[in-house]
Design an enzyme around this catalytic site. Structure first.
Site, PDB file in Angstrom:
ATOM      1  N   ARG A 113       0.815  -1.226   0.000  1.00 33.49           N
ATOM      2  CA  ARG A 113       0.000   0.000   0.000  1.00 33.49           C
ATOM      3  C   ARG A 113       0.847   1.276   0.000  1.00 33.49           C
ATOM      4  O   ARG A 113       0.374   2.328  -0.423  1.00 33.49           O
ATOM      5  CB  ARG A 113      -0.902   0.012   1.233  1.00 33.49           C
ATOM      6  N   ASP A 152     -15.497  10.111   8.083  1.00 33.52           N
ATOM      7  CA  ASP A 152     -14.445   9.088   7.979  1.00 33.52           C
ATOM      8  C   ASP A 152     -13.098   9.782   8.149  1.00 33.52           C
ATOM      9  O   ASP A 152     -12.958  10.963   7.807  1.00 33.52           O
ATOM     10  CB  ASP A 152     -14.508   8.377   6.619  1.00 33.52           C
TER      11      ASP A 152
HETATM   12  C1  LIG Z   1     -14.443  -1.345   6.551  1.00 31.55           C
HETATM   13  S1  LIG Z   1     -14.925   0.344   6.434  1.00 31.55           S
HETATM   14  C2  LIG Z   1     -16.611   0.253   7.005  1.00 31.55           C
HETATM   15  C3  LIG Z   1     -17.542   1.150   6.214  1.00 31.55           C
HETATM   16  C4  LIG Z   1     -19.000   1.077   6.634  1.00 31.55           C
HETATM   17  N1  LIG Z   1     -19.181   1.527   7.989  1.00 31.55           N
HETATM   18  C5  LIG Z   1     -19.548  -0.295   6.439  1.00 31.55           C
HETATM   19  O1  LIG Z   1     -19.758  -1.031   7.414  1.00 31.55           O
HETATM   20  O2  LIG Z   1     -19.798  -0.679   5.294  1.00 31.55           O
HETATM   21  C6  LIG Z   1     -14.082   1.077   7.856  1.00 31.55           C
HETATM   22  C7  LIG Z   1     -13.924   2.579   7.734  1.00 31.55           C
HETATM   23  O3  LIG Z   1     -13.492   3.075   9.002  1.00 31.55           O
HETATM   24  C8  LIG Z   1     -12.619   4.157   8.765  1.00 31.55           C
HETATM   25  N2  LIG Z   1     -11.789   4.426   9.970  1.00 31.55           N
HETATM   26  C9  LIG Z   1     -10.768   3.674  10.449  1.00 31.55           C
HETATM   27  N3  LIG Z   1     -10.213   4.285  11.513  1.00 31.55           N
HETATM   28  C10 LIG Z   1     -10.898   5.433  11.709  1.00 31.55           C
HETATM   29  C11 LIG Z   1     -10.796   6.488  12.658  1.00 31.55           C
HETATM   30  N4  LIG Z   1      -9.854   6.506  13.609  1.00 31.55           N
HETATM   31  N5  LIG Z   1     -11.667   7.513  12.566  1.00 31.55           N
HETATM   32  C12 LIG Z   1     -12.619   7.531  11.605  1.00 31.55           C
HETATM   33  N6  LIG Z   1     -12.766   6.568  10.668  1.00 31.55           N
HETATM   34  C13 LIG Z   1     -11.917   5.518  10.728  1.00 31.55           C
HETATM   35  C14 LIG Z   1     -11.822   3.708   7.553  1.00 31.55           C
HETATM   36  O4  LIG Z   1     -11.219   4.792   6.873  1.00 31.55           O
HETATM   37  C15 LIG Z   1     -12.877   2.974   6.720  1.00 31.55           C
HETATM   38  O5  LIG Z   1     -13.416   3.782   5.716  1.00 31.55           O
END
Ligand SMILES: C[S@@+](CC[C@H](N)C(=O)[O-])C[C@H]1O[C@@H](n2cnc3c(N)ncnc32)[C@H](O)[C@@H]1O
Length: 282
Positions: free
Chosen positions: A43, A152
């Site tokens: 990545r 996000d």
């Molecule tokens: C796997 S996706 C889940 C998306 C959606 N909630 C779903 O269930 O389909 C996880 C998301 O969490 C975000 N994320 C991870 N750490 C975070 C943080 N500290 N603050 C805000 N968002 C975060 C990532 O960027 C990612 O877009």
């Protein structure tokens, strides 16, 4: 190119991985197990190329530098996992249609607003699905004081969500009636995509927000979706986060979490189960 061949392009050691893991944890609360060592390599190589660096050791030094705030953001963007889709975990969207929808009608009929937060919204499929599930109950909610905040940490996915343009296979889970009413065929660079119509845009606001930092929102939410986000955090971080969500949700409001997640720590006392991975604030 195989993983081994790629690893030869830039020198990359266990120490480099540990340093990057520490930076990601400090920046985003995301815990990387050692099994992710080659994922980090693949990545981040584009960042090394973009910066003209020769090794991960140089990259770590660069990103630790006091002037590298924007590179730390790039590092976080590159290492987050953004997998999502429309109407994911559909039982939650059924609860939106059957429970939150009627609540929103009642609240707004009494002159109150109705507010939902999609925390960790990725590219927008989750908050747009929530809006669609509300409209499935009552299309007039689009004209009421109903609002979905979607946040996000990853600024790239927030930009994608704001554009609201999705390839045709991505919108496949959306019922045809909802698709024709709330999406339109794109044009120009979006000619092969479905684009959300103004009705959905007007119900949603997208912002970059790191859940590990201060939450600037005032007031409490009627429902929070934080699904498939805390899986990347350690137990202590999760426990703190559940408590913060408890404070951010009105009594009687809902918290929806991912299929493999459980509320743990002191916040368990603040929620009662209200369905599969669905909780109600006491
Ligand atoms: C796997 S996706 C889940 C998306 C959606 N909630 C779903 O269930 O389909 C996880 C998301 O969490 C975000 N994320 C991870 N750490 C975070 C943080 N500290 N603050 C805000 N968002 C975060 C990532 O960027 C990612 O877009």
């Amino acid at each position: 190119m195989t993983a081994e061949a790629r690893q030869q392009e830039f020198p990359y050691t266990d120490t480099d991985f540990k340093q990057i893991k520490g930076i990601l944890y400090d920046e985003a609360g995301i815990f990387l197990p050692s099994t992710k060592m080659s994922l980090v390599y693949s990545r981040l190589t584009k960042r090394l190329r973009a910066l003209g660096l020769k090794s991960f050791y140089e990259y770590v030094l660069y990103v630790q530098g006091s002037g590298a705030k924007s590179e730390r953001r790039q590092l976080v963007n590159a290492l987050t996992t953004n997998l999502t889709h429309f109407f994911r975990e559909p039982h939650h969207l059924d609860t939106v249609t059957n429970v939150l929808g009627p609540e929103a009608v009642q609240a707004t009929s009494s002159g109150r607003s109705y507010r939902i937060w999609s925390a960790g919204c990725s590219t927008g499929e989750e908050p747009y699905s929530v809006a669609l599930a509300l409209l499935r109950h009552a299309p007039e909610l689009a004209q009421r004081d109903v609002h979905i905040l979607a946040t996000d940490i990853d600024s790239d996915v927030v930009d994608h969500a704001k554009r609201g343009a999705y390839e045709k296979h991505i919108v496949r889970p959306v019922e045809s009636g909802l698709l024709s009413k709330y999406f339109e065929t794109g044009w120009g660079p979006n000619a092969d995509r479905y684009v959300v119509r103004d009705t959905l845009r007007s119900m949603t606001t997208f912002k970059t927000l790191n859940l590990m930092q201060h939450w600037p929102m005032s007031g409490q939410f009627d429902a929070v979706f934080c699904r498939n986000v805390v899986i990347y955090f350690d137990e202590a971080t999760k426990a703190v986060l559940w408590q913060r969500f408890a404070s951010a949700i009105k009594p009687g409001g809902h918290l929806m979490i991912g299929h493999s997640e459980r509320i743990a720590g002191p916040a368990r006392e603040m929620f009662e189960p209200a369905g599969l991975t669905t909780y109600r604030r006491r």
